[in-house]
Design an enzyme around this catalytic site. Sequence first.
Site, PDB file in Angstrom:
ATOM      1  N   LYS A  53       0.725  -1.236  -0.113  1.00 35.87           N
ATOM      2  CA  LYS A  53      -0.036   0.133  -0.005  1.00 35.87           C
ATOM      3  C   LYS A  53       0.905   1.243  -0.122  1.00 35.87           C
ATOM      4  O   LYS A  53       0.577   2.236  -0.807  1.00 35.87           O
ATOM      5  CB  LYS A  53      -0.823   0.107   1.005  1.00 35.87           C
ATOM      6  CG  LYS A  53      -2.032  -1.224   1.103  1.00 35.87           C
ATOM      7  CD  LYS A  53      -2.708  -1.389   2.503  1.00 35.87           C
ATOM      8  CE  LYS A  53      -3.829  -2.459   2.030  1.00 35.87           C
ATOM      9  NZ  LYS A  53      -4.453  -2.715   3.415  1.00 35.87           N
ATOM     10  N   GLN A  97      -4.507  -1.765   9.707  1.00 37.77           N
ATOM     11  CA  GLN A  97      -4.485  -2.868   9.121  1.00 37.77           C
ATOM     12  C   GLN A  97      -4.996  -4.040  10.016  1.00 37.77           C
ATOM     13  O   GLN A  97      -4.732  -3.952  11.101  1.00 37.77           O
ATOM     14  CB  GLN A  97      -3.041  -3.262   8.905  1.00 37.77           C
ATOM     15  CG  GLN A  97      -2.589  -4.453   7.897  1.00 37.77           C
ATOM     16  CD  GLN A  97      -3.386  -4.490   6.515  1.00 37.77           C
ATOM     17  OE1 GLN A  97      -3.456  -3.551   5.876  1.00 37.77           O
ATOM     18  NE2 GLN A  97      -3.873  -5.570   6.129  1.00 37.77           N
ATOM     19  N   ASP A 120     -11.326   2.623   4.163  1.00 36.65           N
ATOM     20  CA  ASP A 120     -11.260   1.319   4.174  1.00 36.65           C
ATOM     21  C   ASP A 120     -12.885   0.844   4.159  1.00 36.65           C
ATOM     22  O   ASP A 120     -13.342  -0.062   3.814  1.00 36.65           O
ATOM     23  CB  ASP A 120     -10.871   0.554   5.414  1.00 36.65           C
ATOM     24  CG  ASP A 120      -9.504  -0.420   5.154  1.00 36.65           C
ATOM     25  OD1 ASP A 120      -9.308  -0.882   4.051  1.00 36.65           O
ATOM     26  OD2 ASP A 120      -9.132  -0.721   6.078  1.00 36.65           O
TER      27      ASP A 120
END
Length: 283
Positions: A53, A97, A120
């Site tokens: 990412k 994450q 997200d």
Amino acid sequence: MSATIIDGKKVAKDITEALRHEVEALKAKGVVPGLAVVLVGENPASKKYVSSKEKMCESLGIKSMGNKIPEDSTQEELMKLINDLNNDPKVHGILVQLPLPKHLNEKEVMHAISPDKDVDGFGPDSLGRLVLDEPGFLPCTPHGCMKLLEAYGVDPKGKHAVVVGRSVIVGKPIALLLLRQHATVTICHSRTPDLKETCLRADILCAAVGKAEMIKGDWIKEGAAVIDIGINVKEDGKLTGDVEFEKAKERAGFITPVPGGVGPMTIAMLMYNTVEAAKATVK
Ligand code: GUN
């Protein structure tokens, strides 16, 4: 007949190349899109995902702000970090994450991320908007799957879509997105008694169970579009999906490989959401 292999790398690249221009346009207006990536601990898979990412951010001119904190961080420390990132105007998107170490409360963290920065799409505001068919950040993997279908001309309208897996971050949102595109959707899971028969009726089959090659080749309807969201590591260290690819591709019309199918799309859609978050701050 052998299926068309869906090239996720190519579709993802088309999306990120278009974003490159949007990032330049934002910079010309004095806004540098910023993504804060929070990694708690040393989970090897998470470290790998985070690094991919960060690299993609760098290549597009998005500022990646890594926040790596120790495995034994407390819930209070993590919540304080989220609060600081929520209040930092240079941060347009926040990604924590997952999975978090067991002692931390993931739900509380997802609730704490500002809805304006929830790139997200896992927070209650984003997921509520998805259910309500209101604009909002879409979870990246399900959104990426829809983009793959679109890129290959597979219109869900009127089709029977079967989603295997009911997770909050993949199964449920992809079912809602297919429904939004007028598919008739069946969601299957570990307690579904007639899984093979249900899969055999799928014009679009989305596999998100996290079990290597659980969906067998002879469960695929002739000509179906098969989207494999699984990423499983085999004993020999190679990656494999949730679908028995070699056999399934002899029956499917379209199929995503693992790796190189859905994976690159998740990152592309994260970049897309981050640019959207930055655009929303321009007066
Ligand atoms: N862990 C596995 N996939 C994802 C993802 O898409 N986002 C986050 N935050 N964590 C993940």
